[in-house]
Design an enzyme around this catalytic site. Structure first.
Site, PDB file in Angstrom:
ATOM      1  N   ASP A  52       0.867  -1.278  -0.076  1.00 31.33           N
ATOM      2  CA  ASP A  52       0.121  -0.108   0.076  1.00 31.33           C
ATOM      3  C   ASP A  52       1.040   1.368  -0.036  1.00 31.33           C
ATOM      4  O   ASP A  52       1.557   1.406   0.982  1.00 31.33           O
ATOM      5  CB  ASP A  52      -1.000  -0.336   1.317  1.00 31.33           C
ATOM      6  CG  ASP A  52      -1.826   1.151   1.281  1.00 31.33           C
ATOM      7  OD1 ASP A  52      -1.635   2.254   0.384  1.00 31.33           O
ATOM      8  OD2 ASP A  52      -2.677   1.335   2.151  1.00 31.33           O
ATOM      9  N   ASN A  83       4.144   6.229 -10.131  1.00 26.47           N
ATOM     10  CA  ASN A  83       3.270   6.336 -10.891  1.00 26.47           C
ATOM     11  C   ASN A  83       1.747   5.806 -10.523  1.00 26.47           C
ATOM     12  O   ASN A  83       0.648   6.244 -11.048  1.00 26.47           O
ATOM     13  CB  ASN A  83       3.574   5.083 -11.961  1.00 26.47           C
ATOM     14  CG  ASN A  83       2.317   4.792 -12.888  1.00 26.47           C
ATOM     15  OD1 ASN A  83       1.867   5.492 -13.999  1.00 26.47           O
ATOM     16  ND2 ASN A  83       1.532   3.532 -12.812  1.00 26.47           N
ATOM     17  N   SER A 144       3.130  12.431 -13.546  1.00 30.58           N
ATOM     18  CA  SER A 144       2.204  13.481 -13.073  1.00 30.58           C
ATOM     19  C   SER A 144       1.130  13.186 -14.264  1.00 30.58           C
ATOM     20  O   SER A 144       0.584  12.131 -14.250  1.00 30.58           O
ATOM     21  CB  SER A 144       2.889  14.969 -12.984  1.00 30.58           C
ATOM     22  OG  SER A 144       1.826  15.818 -12.729  1.00 30.58           O
ATOM     23  N   TYR A 158      -7.413  15.993  -7.393  1.00 31.34           N
ATOM     24  CA  TYR A 158      -6.656  15.426  -8.322  1.00 31.34           C
ATOM     25  C   TYR A 158      -5.535  16.330  -9.017  1.00 31.34           C
ATOM     26  O   TYR A 158      -4.431  16.065  -8.957  1.00 31.34           O
ATOM     27  CB  TYR A 158      -7.362  14.427  -9.439  1.00 31.34           C
ATOM     28  CG  TYR A 158      -6.394  13.991 -10.353  1.00 31.34           C
ATOM     29  CD1 TYR A 158      -5.871  12.627 -10.117  1.00 31.34           C
ATOM     30  CD2 TYR A 158      -6.211  14.353 -11.714  1.00 31.34           C
ATOM     31  CE1 TYR A 158      -5.159  11.936 -11.139  1.00 31.34           C
ATOM     32  CE2 TYR A 158      -5.505  13.739 -12.720  1.00 31.34           C
ATOM     33  CZ  TYR A 158      -4.978  12.421 -12.346  1.00 31.34           C
ATOM     34  OH  TYR A 158      -4.312  11.632 -13.306  1.00 31.34           O
ATOM     35  N   LYS A 162      -1.482  16.489  -8.635  1.00 31.92           N
ATOM     36  CA  LYS A 162      -0.814  16.392  -9.933  1.00 31.92           C
ATOM     37  C   LYS A 162       0.153  17.857 -10.050  1.00 31.92           C
ATOM     38  O   LYS A 162       1.334  17.570 -10.320  1.00 31.92           O
ATOM     39  CB  LYS A 162      -1.591  16.171 -11.152  1.00 31.92           C
ATOM     40  CG  LYS A 162      -1.943  14.800 -11.120  1.00 31.92           C
ATOM     41  CD  LYS A 162      -0.994  13.866 -11.073  1.00 31.92           C
ATOM     42  CE  LYS A 162      -1.541  12.362 -10.994  1.00 31.92           C
ATOM     43  NZ  LYS A 162      -0.566  11.295 -11.128  1.00 31.92           N
ATOM     44  N   THR A 193      -6.480   3.895 -19.309  1.00 30.01           N
ATOM     45  CA  THR A 193      -6.309   3.087 -18.111  1.00 30.01           C
ATOM     46  C   THR A 193      -7.534   2.659 -17.162  1.00 30.01           C
ATOM     47  O   THR A 193      -8.532   3.118 -17.565  1.00 30.01           O
ATOM     48  CB  THR A 193      -5.207   3.701 -17.108  1.00 30.01           C
ATOM     49  OG1 THR A 193      -5.710   4.945 -16.543  1.00 30.01           O
ATOM     50  CG2 THR A 193      -3.899   4.183 -18.175  1.00 30.01           C
TER      51      THR A 193
END
Length: 253
Positions: A52, A83, A144, A158, A162, A193
């Site tokens: 984790d 990532n 990023s 988010y 980033k 993804t």
């Protein structure tokens, strides 16, 4: 020839898996740190570890085990590819609660995974790269997003995380280059993804998607070019662009 080793967080799916498979095919040994991974899921030259990334102790232990197994992290040969990431699921702007005076609590998990875990990954990478007996340093690559370059109002947490990744890279890169530790960041545009559902991805025009092959090409460029550090590279469709930081408004700063 000295074995080349990569540590990749979130390396069992999406962008992380694609980079993992690319490097493994080139003869690298890959250590994949991911919460949902097993010994049977990935191929040869790949050591999966169930971690984790938001748990510092688990992350640190995985780095320690990697160091004990390989006894070095080589400059130009080892890339910590930070990532692992998710987008927020609770809508930020919907605060109405008819029966309560307070709004619902925010989903802060994206900040923990997309920024705090990246900071800890870079911190641990720096520590172990400093232990290389030949002084060759290492290479830290932070994944990023274009959300780290532009405003993305639909996912503000988010977006903040980033942007934080870009700030982290720009703070670390000049400081660590003196120790031969290269730090760069990449900022992919829309790549299909597991970050969102198929319904979510369907809202993007097909011609705006960036192929995984382009991402891998940029990653390999940053790994192999030992003169590259402090670079933030936007990857969009079949192109990539180097994004420079802002200049100081006052020359005395």
């Amino acid at each position: 020839m000295q074995e080349r080793v990569a540590v990749i967080t979130g390396g069992s799916s999406g962008m992380g898996l694609t980079v993992t498979e690319s490097l493994a095919a080139q003869g690298w040994h890959i250590v994949v740190l991911d919460r949902s991974v097993s010994e049977t899921e990935l191929g040869p030259n790949i050591s999966p570890k169930a971690v984790d990334v938001t748990n510092y102790n688990q992350l640190a232990e995985a780095f320690l085990q990697t160091w004990k197994a390989h006894n070095r992290l080589d400059f130009g040969y080892v890339t910590v590819f930070a990532n692992a990431g998710i987008a927020e699921k609770k809508p930020f702007y919907e605060t109405q609660q008819p029966e309560e005076l307070l709004p619902h609590p925010l989903d802060m998990q994206p900040l923990a995974i997309d920024l705090e875990a990246v900071i800890n990954t870079a911190y641990l990478a720096m520590h172990f790269m400093r232990m290389n007996q030949d002084g060759k340093g290492g290479c830290i690559l932070i994944n990023s997003s274009t959300a780290g370059l532009y405003s993305t109002p639909n996912v503000p947490i988010y977006c903040a995380a980033k942007h934080g990744c870009l700030g982290l890279m720009r703070a670390l890169a000049p400081q660590l280059m003196g120790e031969k530790i290269r730090v760069n960041s990449i900022h992919p545009s829309v790549i299909h993804t597991g970050l969102m559902s198929n319904k979510g991805w369907s809202s993007f025009p097909e011609d705006l998607f960036t192929p995984m092959s382009k991402l891998v090409a940029v990653v390999n460029m940053l790994i192999k070019d030992e003169g590259m550090f402090a670079q933030s590279i936007e990857v969009i469709m079949d192109q990539h662009f180097f994004r420079k930081g802002n200049e100081y408004s006052n020359a005395d700063v």
